[in-house]
Design a protein around this motif. Structure first.
Motif, PDB file in Angstrom:
ATOM      1  N   VAL A 195      49.579  73.032  38.686  1.00 21.43           N
ATOM      2  CA  VAL A 195      49.741  74.517  39.206  1.00 21.43           C
ATOM      3  C   VAL A 195      49.956  74.449  40.502  1.00 21.43           C
ATOM      4  O   VAL A 195      50.240  73.708  41.870  1.00 21.43           O
ATOM      5  CB  VAL A 195      47.367  74.451  39.518  1.00 21.43           C
ATOM      6  N   HIS A 196      50.516  76.119  41.177  1.00 19.32           N
ATOM      7  CA  HIS A 196      50.903  76.509  42.144  1.00 19.32           C
ATOM      8  C   HIS A 196      50.280  76.941  43.126  1.00 19.32           C
ATOM      9  O   HIS A 196      50.087  78.070  42.478  1.00 19.32           O
ATOM     10  CB  HIS A 196      52.310  77.540  41.937  1.00 19.32           C
ATOM     11  N   PRO A 197      49.984  76.279  44.432  1.00 18.40           N
ATOM     12  CA  PRO A 197      49.265  77.117  45.679  1.00 18.40           C
ATOM     13  C   PRO A 197      49.283  78.909  45.323  1.00 18.40           C
ATOM     14  O   PRO A 197      50.883  78.959  45.196  1.00 18.40           O
ATOM     15  CB  PRO A 197      49.581  76.188  46.975  1.00 18.40           C
ATOM     16  N   ASP A 198      48.094  79.596  45.227  1.00 17.39           N
ATOM     17  CA  ASP A 198      48.849  81.045  46.094  1.00 17.39           C
ATOM     18  C   ASP A 198      50.141  80.735  47.383  1.00 17.39           C
ATOM     19  O   ASP A 198      50.077  80.502  48.465  1.00 17.39           O
ATOM     20  CB  ASP A 198      47.221  81.781  46.751  1.00 17.39           C
ATOM     21  N   ASP A 199      50.502  82.111  47.124  1.00 18.69           N
ATOM     22  CA  ASP A 199      51.673  82.592  48.455  1.00 18.69           C
ATOM     23  C   ASP A 199      51.415  83.854  48.434  1.00 18.69           C
ATOM     24  O   ASP A 199      52.043  84.405  47.690  1.00 18.69           O
ATOM     25  CB  ASP A 199      53.018  81.985  47.754  1.00 18.69           C
ATOM     26  N   PRO A 200      51.349  84.376  49.471  1.00 22.13           N
ATOM     27  CA  PRO A 200      50.563  83.748  50.822  1.00 22.13           C
ATOM     28  C   PRO A 200      49.221  83.695  49.974  1.00 22.13           C
ATOM     29  O   PRO A 200      48.384  83.564  49.241  1.00 22.13           O
ATOM     30  CB  PRO A 200      50.585  84.570  51.600  1.00 22.13           C
ATOM     31  N   PRO A 201      48.331  81.825  51.061  1.00 25.11           N
ATOM     32  CA  PRO A 201      47.168  81.194  50.292  1.00 25.11           C
ATOM     33  C   PRO A 201      46.122  82.292  51.061  1.00 25.11           C
ATOM     34  O   PRO A 201      44.816  81.441  51.880  1.00 25.11           O
ATOM     35  CB  PRO A 201      47.365  80.212  51.188  1.00 25.11           C
ATOM     36  N   ARG A 202      46.047  83.196  51.009  1.00 28.50           N
ATOM     37  CA  ARG A 202      44.952  84.739  51.073  1.00 28.50           C
ATOM     38  C   ARG A 202      44.233  85.649  49.879  1.00 28.50           C
ATOM     39  O   ARG A 202      45.272  85.448  49.380  1.00 28.50           O
ATOM     40  CB  ARG A 202      45.293  84.893  52.457  1.00 28.50           C
ATOM     41  N   ASP A 203      43.529  86.475  50.189  1.00 28.87           N
ATOM     42  CA  ASP A 203      43.623  87.079  49.452  1.00 28.87           C
ATOM     43  C   ASP A 203      44.121  88.033  49.142  1.00 28.87           C
ATOM     44  O   ASP A 203      45.163  88.772  50.474  1.00 28.87           O
ATOM     45  CB  ASP A 203      42.027  87.769  49.426  1.00 28.87           C
ATOM     46  N   ILE A 204      45.279  88.926  47.959  1.00 31.64           N
ATOM     47  CA  ILE A 204      45.572  90.068  48.600  1.00 31.64           C
ATOM     48  C   ILE A 204      45.458  91.387  47.787  1.00 31.64           C
ATOM     49  O   ILE A 204      45.324  90.902  47.013  1.00 31.64           O
ATOM     50  CB  ILE A 204      47.255  89.392  47.742  1.00 31.64           C
ATOM     51  N   LEU A 205      46.009  92.552  48.418  1.00 35.08           N
ATOM     52  CA  LEU A 205      45.361  93.927  47.381  1.00 35.08           C
ATOM     53  C   LEU A 205      43.574  93.716  47.198  1.00 35.08           C
ATOM     54  O   LEU A 205      43.402  94.508  46.324  1.00 35.08           O
ATOM     55  CB  LEU A 205      46.107  93.512  46.753  1.00 35.08           C
ATOM     56  N   GLY A 206      42.859  92.696  47.480  1.00 33.35           N
ATOM     57  CA  GLY A 206      41.679  92.440  47.957  1.00 33.35           C
ATOM     58  C   GLY A 206      41.170  92.000  45.953  1.00 33.35           C
ATOM     59  O   GLY A 206      40.083  92.038  46.071  1.00 33.35           O
ATOM     60  N   LEU A 207      42.372  91.023  45.624  1.00 28.22           N
ATOM     61  CA  LEU A 207      42.137  90.003  44.589  1.00 28.22           C
ATOM     62  C   LEU A 207      42.066  89.054  45.498  1.00 28.22           C
ATOM     63  O   LEU A 207      42.323  88.307  46.723  1.00 28.22           O
ATOM     64  CB  LEU A 207      43.101  90.638  44.208  1.00 28.22           C
ATOM     65  N   SER A 217      55.142  73.058  49.539  1.00 27.10           N
ATOM     66  CA  SER A 217      54.956  72.684  51.544  1.00 27.10           C
ATOM     67  C   SER A 217      55.098  74.158  51.958  1.00 27.10           C
ATOM     68  O   SER A 217      54.444  74.870  52.666  1.00 27.10           O
ATOM     69  CB  SER A 217      55.592  72.058  52.042  1.00 27.10           C
ATOM     70  N   GLY A 218      55.608  75.342  50.879  1.00 23.96           N
ATOM     71  CA  GLY A 218      55.717  76.311  51.984  1.00 23.96           C
ATOM     72  C   GLY A 218      54.231  77.204  51.817  1.00 23.96           C
ATOM     73  O   GLY A 218      53.702  78.145  52.700  1.00 23.96           O
ATOM     74  N   SER A 219      53.857  77.728  50.810  1.00 24.36           N
ATOM     75  CA  SER A 219      52.683  78.015  50.406  1.00 24.36           C
ATOM     76  C   SER A 219      51.141  77.813  51.657  1.00 24.36           C
ATOM     77  O   SER A 219      51.200  78.326  51.829  1.00 24.36           O
ATOM     78  CB  SER A 219      52.931  78.319  48.471  1.00 24.36           C
ATOM     79  N   LEU A 220      50.972  76.520  51.106  1.00 28.29           N
ATOM     80  CA  LEU A 220      50.472  75.651  52.111  1.00 28.29           C
ATOM     81  C   LEU A 220      50.419  75.772  53.320  1.00 28.29           C
ATOM     82  O   LEU A 220      49.738  75.531  53.918  1.00 28.29           O
ATOM     83  CB  LEU A 220      50.275  74.702  51.025  1.00 28.29           C
ATOM     84  N   GLY A 221      52.018  76.581  53.360  1.00 29.06           N
ATOM     85  CA  GLY A 221      51.753  76.005  55.000  1.00 29.06           C
ATOM     86  C   GLY A 221      51.896  77.573  55.955  1.00 29.06           C
ATOM     87  O   GLY A 221      51.539  77.199  56.925  1.00 29.06           O
ATOM     88  N   ALA A 222      51.572  78.740  55.143  1.00 28.32           N
ATOM     89  CA  ALA A 222      51.097  79.772  55.324  1.00 28.32           C
ATOM     90  C   ALA A 222      49.994  79.779  55.896  1.00 28.32           C
ATOM     91  O   ALA A 222      49.402  80.923  56.471  1.00 28.32           O
ATOM     92  CB  ALA A 222      51.608  81.032  54.175  1.00 28.32           C
ATOM     93  N   ARG A 273      42.387  85.287  45.682  1.00 34.13           N
ATOM     94  CA  ARG A 273      43.237  84.198  45.094  1.00 34.13           C
ATOM     95  C   ARG A 273      42.110  82.736  45.490  1.00 34.13           C
ATOM     96  O   ARG A 273      41.413  82.702  46.050  1.00 34.13           O
ATOM     97  CB  ARG A 273      44.141  84.195  45.985  1.00 34.13           C
ATOM     98  N   ILE A 274      41.939  81.484  45.043  1.00 37.72           N
ATOM     99  CA  ILE A 274      41.517  80.294  44.392  1.00 37.72           C
ATOM    100  C   ILE A 274      42.463  79.166  44.604  1.00 37.72           C
ATOM    101  O   ILE A 274      41.929  78.345  43.974  1.00 37.72           O
ATOM    102  CB  ILE A 274      40.797  80.243  43.197  1.00 37.72           C
ATOM    103  N   VAL A 275      43.684  78.947  44.970  1.00 39.69           N
ATOM    104  CA  VAL A 275      44.299  78.105  44.669  1.00 39.69           C
ATOM    105  C   VAL A 275      44.830  77.935  46.651  1.00 39.69           C
ATOM    106  O   VAL A 275      46.191  77.787  46.307  1.00 39.69           O
ATOM    107  CB  VAL A 275      45.408  77.528  44.015  1.00 39.69           C
ATOM    108  N   SER A 276      43.607  77.885  47.419  1.00 40.32           N
ATOM    109  CA  SER A 276      44.590  78.048  48.568  1.00 40.32           C
ATOM    110  C   SER A 276      44.718  76.996  49.541  1.00 40.32           C
ATOM    111  O   SER A 276      45.432  77.248  50.816  1.00 40.32           O
ATOM    112  CB  SER A 276      44.494  79.828  49.069  1.00 40.32           C
TER     113      SER A 276
END
Length: 394
Positions: free
Chosen positions: A232-244, A272-277, A246-249
């Motif tokens: 699984v690829h982490p969320d990018d960015p690792p935060r909720d977006i558009l009120g949706l 590393s970039g997704s998690l690093g944000a 995100r569960i891989v952050s």
């Protein structure tokens, strides 16, 4: 590590012969022309794999075998979608492709607000600007309660940007936000995005997790039977977006996923970039904690701002200690090889490079230039070789 390169096939302005000159040996690819939810046929996979092999590469990772939005939402009878997904898995395995990268981000893939943010010494990069995202959500999309997701200072800057923007500026922002979606499908205008968001009404974090667990229950046993691994690829960015949601952050999310279906086939793409944000994420520490489950690595770096904005940094710069991270991956590979494990080598690709030199003159897929990624691959290769020498000779 297996040095790989993401290639978009017919959508890519970079050719396989050009990629060969970077030194990469593996190709990361997907059949982007196939609509989400339909089967990747064995014939289509074989033809693409043959094209890749003819150019001297191995199709190393399928990225991504996309998950239909109905599965993420848990809409109705999903038996056909799950059956199609499992058939695509079987067809990939029959053609020797046994690593599948995927994500469970609702509606949008990676999200940026600027595709050509200027760099101090020339060139451009991808950027996520918190104020522009707020301007999009509050003033362009008109999402209910969007104001609650942003600070007073960010809302003020968003209002100023919107007041000073023209129609071209707003179209460019919409285009940037939509550009993380590969292939030819699921692009939205404002009205279309509002409609797509409405279909997620009532889906909170717990519901999305339940739908994700159902997906894993449906596909991981098949992956085991086929000798495949999912990552699984982490969320990018690792935060909720558009009120949706995100569960891989973060590390807690990853721990939940890996325990939801306890199987060697249920693994992680260490991006590393997704998690690093996420300022709370210590990426080398996360890699060390979940090292045995890392089946694929995206190596890139980001530089964060205090307000939540971030931009792509050079691969060895930015906020993540890339040397420390690669040290974890090199040590894990050595452990697997000593234990004679399957999938001992970790496929790696340089992710999201800067647009540099001749990149600025060609219409690259956003974030995927030739020169910028080649620079990143060369830097990452140097670090990896040095650490491997230390690992071997002390």
């Amino acid at each position: 590590m297996i040095e790989c390169w993401r290639w978009y096939g017919a959508y890519d302005t970079i050719s396989l012969p050009e990629i060969a000159q970077t030194g990469a040996t593996g190709i990361v690819h997907a059949l982007h022309e196939v609509p989400y939810g339909e089967v990747w046929t064995s014939d289509a996979i074989a033809a693409r794999r043959g094209e890749i092999a003819k150019a001297g590469f191995d199709w190393t990772v399928a990225e991504s075998l996309p998950i239909h939005e109905s599965i993420k939402r848990g809409d109705g009878n999903l038996s056909t979608l799950f059956a199609n997904y499992r058939q695509s898995m079987a067809n990939l395995a029959a053609n020797g492709i046994r690593t599948i990268c995927y994500n469970f981000m609702p509606l949008l893939d990676w999200t940026r607000t600027d595709l050509t943010a200027p760099l101090a010494r020339g060139g451009t990069c991808l950027r996520f600007d918190q104020a522009r995202m707020a301007a999009f959500e509050i003033h362009m999309l008109g999402r209910a309660r969007a104001e609650d997701d942003y600070s007073h200072e960010v809302r003020n800057r968003a209002a100023i940007w919107f007041q000073q923007s023209n129609e071209a500026d707003r179209e460019a922002l919409l285009h940037a936000i939509m550009s993380g979606l590969p292939g030819a499908f699921d692009r939205y205008d404002i009205a279309g995005l509002r409609g797509a968001l409405e279909r997620y009404d009532g889906i909170d974090r717990a519901t999305l997790r339940a739908n994700y667990k159902r997906f894993l229950d449906e596909v991981i046993p098949t992956a085991e039977e086929l000798g495949m691994v999912f990552c699984v690829h982490p969320d990018d960015p690792p935060r909720d977006i558009l009120g949706l949601p995100r569960i891989v952050s973060d590390a807690d999310d990853i721990a939940w996923i890996l325990s939801a279906v306890d199987s060697p086939a249920n693994g992680l793409t260490l991006c590393s970039g997704s998690l690093g944000a996420n300022p709370a994420n210590d990426v080398p520490a996360i890699a060390k904690r979940f090292a045995k489950s890392i089946r694929f690595a995206h190596l890139r770096n980001v530089r964060k701002d205090p307000d939540g904005s971030f931009e792509e940094a050079a691969h060895l710069d930015g906020d993540t200690d890339m040397v420390a991270l690669i040290r974890v991956l090199v040590a894990e590979e050595a452990r697997r090889q000593e234990a004679n494990e399957s999938f001992a080598q970790i496929p790696m690709r340089p992710d999201h490079g800067h647009d540099l030199l001749s990149d600025l003159e060609r219409d690259n897929f956003p974030g995927y230039p030739l020169i910028g990624r080649m620079r990143g691959l060369a830097e990452l290769r140097g670090v990896t070789r040095a650490l491997q020498q230390v690992q071997t000779h002390g």
